[in-house]
Write a protein that holds these residues in place. Sequence first.
Motif: not given
Length: 102
Positions: A14, A16, A18, A46-49, A51, A54, A56
């Motif tokens: 990953c 981005s 978490h 943004w956070t990781c996709f 999970r 998400v 943004e």
Amino acid sequence: MDNSTTTPTVLDECLSPHVAMVQRDHVRLEWRTPYPVLARARVVAWTCFCRTTVYELCESAGQAYIRRTVQFGREHEVHETSIRPINETRAIWTGLLSGRAR
């Protein structure tokens, strides 16, 4: 040779961040149905996709908000925080990533 310590996991791949586990004394954010007030907002973080949920950080014209997308297979549910000055929203974003806001 034991490969269990050298084999990358999904989280290792990953790029981005978490969101940390929510803290006991976290601030509860008010999530609303999206509204197109800032139609030209840019997603700047943004956070990781990987999970289910998400987040943004969206900014435009000195204003910002956070968008939350909860993924249910092919469907998803989107909510946003209220629009605030960029610096205030960035502070909330930091709290969200650290588990101090949710």
